[in-house]
Design a protein around this motif. Structure first.
Motif, PDB file in Angstrom:
ATOM      1  N   PHE A   2       0.846  -1.204   0.000  1.00  0.00           N
ATOM      2  CA  PHE A   2       0.000   0.000   0.000  1.00  0.00           C
ATOM      3  C   PHE A   2       0.883   1.256   0.000  1.00  0.00           C
ATOM      4  CE2 PHE A   2      -2.334   3.182   2.681  1.00  0.00           C
ATOM      5  CZ  PHE A   2      -3.296   3.509   1.746  1.00  0.00           C
ATOM      6  N   VAL A   3       1.886   1.282   0.861  1.00  0.00           N
ATOM      7  CA  VAL A   3       2.745   2.464   0.990  1.00  0.00           C
ATOM      8  C   VAL A   3       3.652   2.627  -0.232  1.00  0.00           C
ATOM      9  CG1 VAL A   3       4.678   3.434   2.330  1.00  0.00           C
ATOM     10  CG2 VAL A   3       2.695   2.460   3.526  1.00  0.00           C
ATOM     11  N   HIS A   4       4.256   1.538  -0.681  1.00  0.00           N
ATOM     12  CA  HIS A   4       5.253   1.640  -1.758  1.00  0.00           C
ATOM     13  C   HIS A   4       4.643   1.598  -3.154  1.00  0.00           C
ATOM     14  CE1 HIS A   4       9.203   1.178   0.373  1.00  0.00           C
ATOM     15  NE2 HIS A   4       8.363   0.892   1.348  1.00  0.00           N
ATOM     16  N   GLN A   5       3.546   0.881  -3.318  1.00  0.00           N
ATOM     17  CA  GLN A   5       3.026   0.609  -4.666  1.00  0.00           C
ATOM     18  C   GLN A   5       1.632   1.169  -4.918  1.00  0.00           C
ATOM     19  OE1 GLN A   5       3.106  -3.726  -4.579  1.00  0.00           O
ATOM     20  NE2 GLN A   5       5.311  -3.793  -4.991  1.00  0.00           N
ATOM     21  N   GLN A   6       0.934   1.517  -3.846  1.00  0.00           N
ATOM     22  CA  GLN A   6      -0.484   1.907  -3.952  1.00  0.00           C
ATOM     23  C   GLN A   6      -1.304   0.859  -4.709  1.00  0.00           C
ATOM     24  OE1 GLN A   6       1.805   4.816  -4.944  1.00  0.00           O
ATOM     25  NE2 GLN A   6       1.987   4.684  -2.718  1.00  0.00           N
ATOM     26  N   GLN A   7      -0.904  -0.378  -4.583  1.00  0.00           N
ATOM     27  CA  GLN A   7      -1.682  -1.488  -5.151  1.00  0.00           C
ATOM     28  C   GLN A   7      -1.243  -2.791  -4.461  1.00  0.00           C
ATOM     29  OE1 GLN A   7      -0.763  -2.293  -9.275  1.00  0.00           O
ATOM     30  NE2 GLN A   7       1.389  -1.797  -8.996  1.00  0.00           N
ATOM     31  N   ASN A   8      -1.856  -3.883  -4.838  1.00  0.00           N
ATOM     32  CA  ASN A   8      -1.497  -5.192  -4.260  1.00  0.00           C
ATOM     33  C   ASN A   8      -1.706  -5.265  -2.746  1.00  0.00           C
ATOM     34  OD1 ASN A   8      -0.709  -5.976  -6.862  1.00  0.00           O
ATOM     35  ND2 ASN A   8       1.343  -5.142  -6.521  1.00  0.00           N
ATOM     36  N   PHE A   9      -2.781  -4.651  -2.286  1.00  0.00           N
ATOM     37  CA  PHE A   9      -3.183  -4.775  -0.888  1.00  0.00           C
ATOM     38  C   PHE A   9      -4.671  -5.111  -0.859  1.00  0.00           C
ATOM     39  CE2 PHE A   9      -3.778  -0.400  -2.167  1.00  0.00           C
ATOM     40  CZ  PHE A   9      -5.034  -0.091  -1.679  1.00  0.00           C
ATOM     41  N   ALA A  10      -5.141  -5.585   0.280  1.00  0.00           N
ATOM     42  CA  ALA A  10      -6.529  -6.045   0.359  1.00  0.00           C
ATOM     43  C   ALA A  10      -7.119  -5.760   1.731  1.00  0.00           C
ATOM     44  CB  ALA A  10      -6.594  -7.544   0.075  1.00  0.00           C
TER      45      ALA A  10
END
Ligand code: 2AM
Ligand code: CA
Ligand code: CA
Ligand code: CA
Length: 273
Positions: free
Chosen positions: A91-99
């Protein structure tokens, strides 16, 4: 509205709030170590979910990673196990791949699981006994695989530690290939959809695995700790999730020789970093 429908609706709302606020600057703090991060969005999302549940179901109890729930020591009644953002580093580094992940139990029995891949708008969900879905699509029961033709997911950190290298390197070596996604909830969802064949990790908390366990078991995945024992929503555990044949192969051929060490690790004598 059933509790299951309600759970899906608040997770979708929480995801929408995260997407809307993504452009705002995050407040980032560290927890147990410099790589263990929590943001204001983790806390705000959990507070939102907890307030929604409290408002609609004041008698239900809640365990949440960020501490907005209660100190729960038994599984009587309805129990919600919540991870507001699973994959905070992504979430912090990519703003994606979190749930967002939620598992709901009733008197200790599985009731429903919801995992929301927020940026891809993919909702994985299952009511125990009624099959699992990705959005509106029913997920088929998993096919058995062998390790040689399987893709497994494992955090490469485990291969850098003396205590776990010899246990896990042979698995990675024998597998067709390995991946690491950085969100335990998505790892469970990927096993449930057959994108990967197994997810193996040494330490997860109840909020990391509860939703995923319920969804994965609905498509026939076997979910256990690395000693082959059932998981329990009140305790942290090692994890082995895979289709039945691969689960058995991993347990019998690769993990059971390390029972003594795994028992030791389970008794809490091993810190992750
Ligand atoms: P989190 O992002 O909610 O903290 C990353 O490899 C996965 O492991 C994520 O699901 C992450 O959840 C979880 N995780 C991160 N730090 C952990 C820790 N110290 N113990 C157990 N799980 C952890
Ligand atoms: Ca965390
Ligand atoms: Ca988590
Ligand atoms: Ca989290």
């Amino acid at each position: 509205m059933s509790i299951y429908q309600f759970a899906k609706s608040i997770v979708l709302l929480a995801g929408q709030r995260i997407r809307e606020e993504l452009s705002q600057e995050l407040i980032i703090e560290t927890k147990s170590n410099p790589n263990d991060l929590v943001t204001n969005m983790d806390k705000e999302t959990e507070a939102f979910l907890v307030s929604q549940i409290n408002e609609h179901y004041p008698e239900h109890r809640i365990i949440g990673e960020e501490g907005h729930g209660q100190d729960v020591t038994d599984t009587e009644g309805y129990l919600w196990v919540i991870d507001p953002i699973d994959g905070t580093l992504n979430f912090v580094h990519q703003q994606q791949n979190f749930a967002i992940s939620i598992g709901i139990f009733h008197d200790g029995k599985k009731y429903a699981g919801v995992i929301y891949d927020v940026m891809n708008d993919k909702l994985y969900h299952a009511e125990a006994g009624h099959g699992a879905y990705l959005n509106d699509q029913p997920l088929p029961v998993l096919k058995d695989t062998e390790l040689v033709t399987s893709i497994i997911s494992m955090n490469p950190n485990w291969l850098t530690k003396e205590r776990t290298r010899d246990m896990y390197a042979p698995i990675v070596q024998a597998a067709r290939s390995a991946r690491s996604y950085g969100s335990a909830a998505l790892d469970f969802a990927y096993v449930a959809t057959g994108i990967i064949d197994s997810y193996i990790t040494l330490r997860l908390h109840p909020w990391d695995f509860s939703g995923g366990m319920i969804i994965a078991e609905e498509v026939g995945a076997v979910v256990s700790n690395q000693l082959g024992e059932k998981l329990d929503p009140l305790h942290s555990s090692s994890i082995l999730v895979a289709n039945p044949a691969l689960h058995q192969e991993l347990l019998n051929d690769y993990l059971s020789p390390y029972r003594a060490r795994l028992n030791e690790i389970h008794q809490g004598q091993f810190s992750r970093r």
